[in-house]
Scaffold this active site. Structure first.
Site, PDB file in Angstrom:
ATOM      1  N   SER A 156      -9.865   1.586   3.298  1.00 41.04           N
ATOM      2  CA  SER A 156      -8.999   1.895   1.905  1.00 41.04           C
ATOM      3  C   SER A 156      -7.748   1.993   1.440  1.00 41.04           C
ATOM      4  O   SER A 156      -7.161   2.010   0.623  1.00 41.04           O
ATOM      5  CB  SER A 156      -8.319   3.616   2.887  1.00 41.04           C
ATOM      6  OG  SER A 156      -7.339   3.202   4.284  1.00 41.04           O
ATOM      7  N   SER A 185      -9.625  -0.593   7.021  1.00 40.36           N
ATOM      8  CA  SER A 185      -9.308  -0.519   6.220  1.00 40.36           C
ATOM      9  C   SER A 185      -8.635  -1.442   5.170  1.00 40.36           C
ATOM     10  O   SER A 185      -7.679  -1.819   4.691  1.00 40.36           O
ATOM     11  CB  SER A 185      -8.142   0.670   6.219  1.00 40.36           C
ATOM     12  OG  SER A 185      -9.014   2.091   6.119  1.00 40.36           O
ATOM     13  N   LYS A 204       1.311  -1.584   0.074  1.00 42.72           N
ATOM     14  CA  LYS A 204       0.145   0.065   0.147  1.00 42.72           C
ATOM     15  C   LYS A 204       0.970   1.187  -0.045  1.00 42.72           C
ATOM     16  O   LYS A 204       1.959   1.721   0.663  1.00 42.72           O
ATOM     17  CB  LYS A 204      -1.199  -0.236   0.796  1.00 42.72           C
ATOM     18  CG  LYS A 204      -1.918   1.210   1.608  1.00 42.72           C
ATOM     19  CD  LYS A 204      -2.836   0.908   2.942  1.00 42.72           C
ATOM     20  CE  LYS A 204      -3.582   1.895   3.046  1.00 42.72           C
ATOM     21  NZ  LYS A 204      -4.593   1.381   4.443  1.00 42.72           N
TER      22      LYS A 204
END
Lengths: 100, 475, 476
Positions: B150, B174, B75
């Site tokens: 997210s 997330s 990420k």
């Protein structure tokens, strides 16, 4: 807390947060923040006077490191990422006034 | 695609080359990522160098580690030295950190090959990856829909078979929520189990890094590699987690599992509730007992979270000021430059949360907002503790619904509701993970959530594995 | 000696001082970068002290130890503490928040005893990180006309302790003495090198005024940019007078931060404290609390070196004098010598007198035993004052025993009867002068004393000679 926040308060908060909002944005954000704060107002019904705030999820104390020098970053690598640099320093537009 | 576990074994045995595995990964990405948009940047050179090193080690009779040659996506809110790290924000566009996050070091020491950085909601604030400054990621199962957020990019990268493993971060759900929406496994470890050094902070007392994988075994393999004490993170748990891989197949016989009442009620879609009930049945069939348990404070979780997380974020994001790195919009003086830079560089959701957080900490409001929310955390943790006196693990849905259409939820509050099942674990600091368990009425993936007490990941994985096994036999 | 009053009659000033000291650690407060003054800009930086995204702080164990030592040296209570974030923007702030201590500082409620015996209360002494350094380009280095600002983060993250006094000082002299005493404490404990000119000790003065006899606290101003003790005194006096002028004109000072201009001899307006940022303090989630044990604190107390105030108190007791009268001796480092000499039997008054008057260059080779022996010889009258001074000088320079030195120098005890015989001889030889002396002419005294000194080669004790002459004259 009432869950209400006024447009003026939002403007003040924006300046504390170092953000400049247009009039439209101020209106929209005020509306949206009110909604969120109304949800937050749910907490009003709880009597938490006897409940201590959670300091850490996994409580630790005295986490320390020895006073031993560790190699620093390469200045060139760091300054290469700076928006502006001069003489080995970060360059910014003039700071008016002294720090608080 | 073979699992990470199998791939690493094959590479260590010299049956497959790491370089070939990396190539395959990049080819797959090339074939489909234009559509999915899981990745923001690929790290081909670094991947190639690492893969070569792994193959060389194998040829020399050395063991390159438990993740030997496994391609992994990261990420884009975790620092990778010399590679772009943007948090999907304009304000960090072009920034290349001069250091690696601790987890990166641990992965590479285990032989993993980092192939690229994945898309996220800007600064990890969101539940759909629609808040990215660089365009949304699409759910590989249905590209008209969101992958969740997210960590939508990392979830999609695994779901689309670009990589067998990826890392995300979880502050309010997330990792788990996108895992559920994409039909993959996603794990939020105990707070402090995985080092946060190099994870660009959103909410410091809630953030944790964790793995995405196709299956529970791969997730266990990855978690065992990335977890462990880090002297650079003062909130890092001093002792290592009990490894999760060795006992992952030990089953759930005799375990007492509590199904959380408050998360099986209004606000959760019927098909999701149905699947969760089925999951409970599956655990019973596997030898566990399952009972309803009430954790009343969970209903206050959303309110507490949306005070604490933005408050900490407002402080963590103050450093993005145009002075030392990232985007700068010039001004007559440094204060003007600061305001102009932040106003141009941050998206709306980030601005909203910064302002919410600033307000919650401000003079006169601290006790009513931030202070009160911190007490709710203690209340919740106490209620969990009481529940865990009676139960080994807890069970709930992961997400109230399956993946919704891109653009469908424009109201911030509606998006915040996506986190209602996941937030309590972040507030209490306990581990939790999402396991795919069938599909909803719309044919889209449903995930169920297993929750465990602090540091009890090994037990949590056993239940997750039992659910995974049961899910295989489902229609 | 009285000086002209600083303030008009009826007014008094109220002063509180905030003193920031840099701790003498090898590394910074939250990272392993070198804590070093004068290195090339931005060469002692890392993700943590630069506040790079993703970085985290870990507290320096030596900094915490020094902070607790300093707290105990200031007689503070040392307790559980929490790091807090103070949120505001300035380019020399890497994170745009400063990690400090707010509601739960390491040290609280102590005091400092000054050389004159005054006790100044200390509210707190907390740990915090320093900021980077800004240089303003263009405009002759003055902030207001600058064209750009350059920032060096070498200093960012250096460990500081901020010592906050209670507002209990009422004149510049006390304020200066307080800062001087703090500096001595810092040097003795080794916690900081406390150099105002290098910035390792920085003083900000909070000044207000009030009518004498009142206990109100009126509007105060914080004066910054004070770079020496001299400036401190000047700045305080200027600011207090400025306040009195305003109040007497029916106005009031604005609550603000002011900048001391040493060259111009005045303070100028800075930021208004009313416009000040809301710092939105909250406990830093990245740093667990510091919890000292009683054993930790006891160990610090046991290892504490002798501090100036304690030394002054000990000397006052041993010598039977007021604390205020011991300052000079302690400052010269002679207290241990004097106390030991007194314990070895030396007359306290004599010992103190010699320490103050005759040992300004230090004790050298003089030991407590030889000092005591010499003082005893003086008390017994074995040596004259002049002789004592000479022997003392020799003891300091080359050591040795006072009796040996006296013998070598030919300083013998002069029998009083020997002196009487000598005196009689000189009286016989100078009958006219003697007659004048007997009638009361003291001017002629020197003639006799001089003759005796000549005859005894300076060994006679002048005091004894005078006594004998007086006795003789009275006998008729």
């Amino acid at each position: 807390m009432s869950g209400e926040i006024s447009r003026d308060e939002v403007a003040h908060v924006a300046s504390l947060a170092r953000l400049r909002l247009s009039d439209n944005e101020l209106d929209t954000f005020t509306e949206q923040l009110c909604v969120v704060l109304e949800t937050a107002a749910q907490l009003n019904s709880l009597d938490l006077s006897e409940v201590p705030p959670m300091a850490q999820p996994y409580p630790l104390t005295n986490v320390l490191r020895p006073d031993v020098i560790v190699p620093s970053l390469d200045r060139d690598e760091v300054l290469a990422q700076a928006p502006e640099a001069e003489d080995g320093r970060f360059r910014v537009p003039p700071a008016l006034g002294e720090a608080p | 695609m073979s699992s990470a576990f199998e791939l690493a074994a094959a590479i260590r045995a010299g049956e497959q080359s790491a370089v070939a595995a990396a190539e395959t990964s990049f080819d797959t990405i090339d074939g489909r990522d234009e559509e999915v948009h899981a990745f923001l940047h690929l790290t081909k050179q670094r991947a190639h160098a690492q893969a070569e090193a792994v193959d060389k080690a194998v040829a020399a009779g050395q063991d390159p580690g438990p993740l030997a040659g496994v391609p992994i996506a990261i990420k884009d809110n975790m620092c990778t030295r010399g590679e772009p790290t943007t948090c999907s924000s304009k304000i960090l566009e072009g920034w290349r950190p001069p250091y690696d996050a601790t987890v990166i070091g641990r992965l590479e020491a285990a032989g993993a090959v980092i192939v690229g950085k994945t898309n996220l909601d800007e600064f990890a604030m969101g539940s759909s990856t629609e808040n990215s400054a660089f365009g949304p990621t699409r759910n590989p199962r249905d590209t008209s829909r969101v992958p969740g957020g997210s960590s939508g990019g990392s979830a999609a990268a695994v779901a689309a078979d670009f990589v067998p493993l990826s890392l995300g971060s979880d502050t309010g759900g997330s990792i788990r929520q996108p895992a559920a929406l994409c039909g993959v496994v996603g794990v939020k470890p105990s707070y402090g189990a995985v080092s946060r050094y190099g994870l660009i902070a959103f909410a410091s007392s809630l953030d944790q890094i964790g793995p995405f994988a196709h299956d529970v075994t791969d997730a266990a393999l990855c978690l065992d590699v990335i977890s462990g004490h880090d002297p650079r993170d003062a909130t890092s748990i001093p002792t290592a987690l009990t490894p999760t891989l060795p006992t992952v197949n030990d089953g759930v016989a005799g375990m007492r599992i509590g199904l959380i009442d408050e998360l099986m009620a209004d606000g959760i879609d019927d098909d999701v509730i149905a699947r969760t009930n089925q999951a409970a049945e599956a655990l019973i069939a596997a030898g566990a007992t399952v009972e309803r348990v009430s954790i009343p404070a969970t209903i206050y979780g959303l309110a507490a979270y949306y005070l604490i997380a933005p408050a900490e974020a407002s402080s963590n994001l103050a450093r993005f000021d145009g002075v030392r790195y990232g985007h700068r919009v010039d001004g007559q003086n440094v204060a003007a430059m600061n305001v102009a830079t932040r106003s141009a560089g941050f998206g709306d959701e980030v601005k909203r949360r910064i302002m919410l957080g600033t307000y919650a900490l401000s003079s006169g409001y601290y006790d009513a907002y931030y202070g009160k929310a911190q007490r709710v955390r203690t209340l919740l943790a106490d209620e969990f503790a009481t529940a865990y006196e009676k139960f080994d693990l807890l069970l709930s849905p992961t997400s109230p619904s399956t993946a919704f259409e891109i653009g469908a939820k424009s109201d911030p509050m509606a998006l915040y509701m996506c986190d209602v099942c996941t937030i309590p674990s972040n507030l209490a600091g306990h581990p939790a993970m999402s396991v795919p368990f069938g599909v909803g009425d719309d044919g889209l993936p449903v995930g169920v959530q297993v929750l465990a007490p602090m540091l009890e990941e090994a037990k949590m994985f056993r239940a997750a594995k039992a659910l995974e096994d049961a899910a295989k036999g489902m229609s | 000696m009285s000086e002209p009053a600083v303030l008009p009659e009826g007014w008094e000033m109220v002063i509180g001082l905030e003193v920031h000291v840099e701790l003498a650690t090898a590394t910074k407060l939250f990272c392993g970068c070198a804590n070093s003054f004068g290195d090339a800009p931005n060469t002692n930086i890392c993700p943590t002290c630069l506040g790079l995204p993703g970085s985290l702080p870990v507290a320096n164990e030596q900094a915490v130890e020094y902070a607790m030592q300093l707290g105990r040296a200031l007689n503070c209570t040392v307790s559980r503490s929490i790091f807090a974030r103070k949120n505001y923007f300035y380019p020399d702030m890497p994170k745009d928040f400063q990690t400090t201590q707010y509601e739960e500082p390491t040290n609280s409620e102590g005091f400092v005893v000054l050389p004159d015996g005054t006790s100044v209360g200390v509210e707190r002494a907390h740990i915090e990180e320093d900021t980077g350094k800004s240089t303003h380009l263009g405009g002759g280095g003055r902030i207001h006309d600058a064209t750009a600002t350059l920032v060096d983060y070498n200093r960012a993250g250096v460990p500081l302790v901020e010592i906050v006094s209670h507002p209990v000082m009422h004149d510049a002299e006390t304020a200066r003495a307080y800062v001087a005493e703090l500096r001595d404490i810092l040097l003795v404990t080794g916690v900081s090198d406390a150099r105002m000119e290098e910035g390792s000790m920085r003083v900000d003065a909070n000044v207000s005024v009030r009518p004498v006899g009142s206990d109100e606290l009126r509007t105060r101003c914080e004066v910054k940019n004070i770079n020496s003790l001299r400036s401190l005194g000047r700045a305080i006096n200027y600011e207090a007078r400025r306040h009195v002028d305003l109040w007497t004109n029916g106005e009031s000072p604005r609550q603000e931060t002011r900048h001391w201009d040493e060259d111009g001899g005045r303070s100028t307006s800075g930021r208004s404290k009313e416009d000040a940022d809301d710092y939105r303090y909250f406990a830093c989630p990245d740093l667990p609390p510091l919890v000292p044990t009683q054993a930790d604190i006891d160990a610090i107390d046991a290892a504490m070196p002798a501090l100036p105030a304690a030394r002054r108190a000990a000397l006052a007791v041993a010598a039977g004098v007021l604390v205020a009268d011991t300052a000079l001796t302690v400052e010269r480092g002679l207290d241990v010598l004097v106390i030991a000499a007194i314990e070895a039997g030396a007359d306290p008054t004599a010992a103190m007198k010699h320490a103050d008057q005759n040992l300004s260059d230090g004790q050298g080779q003089l030991t407590p035993a030889t000092f005591a022996a010499l003082v005893a010889m003086e008390s017994e009258g074995t040596l004259s004052s002049t002789q004592v001074k000479t022997v003392l000088g020799e003891l300091v320079t080359n050591g040795g025993e006072p009796a040996d030195i006296a013998a070598t120098m030919g300083f013998e005890a002069m029998d009083t009867s020997e002196l009487e015989t000598l005196l009689d001889g000189i009286i016989d030889a100078s009958p006219d002068e003697w007659a004048r002396f007997v009638e009361g002419d003291r001017k002629v005294q020197g003639h006799f004393v001089g003759q005796i000194m000549k005859a005894t080669q300076g060994k006679a004790d002048g005091k004894v000679v005078n006594q004998l002459m007086t006795q003789r004259a009275n006998q008729g």
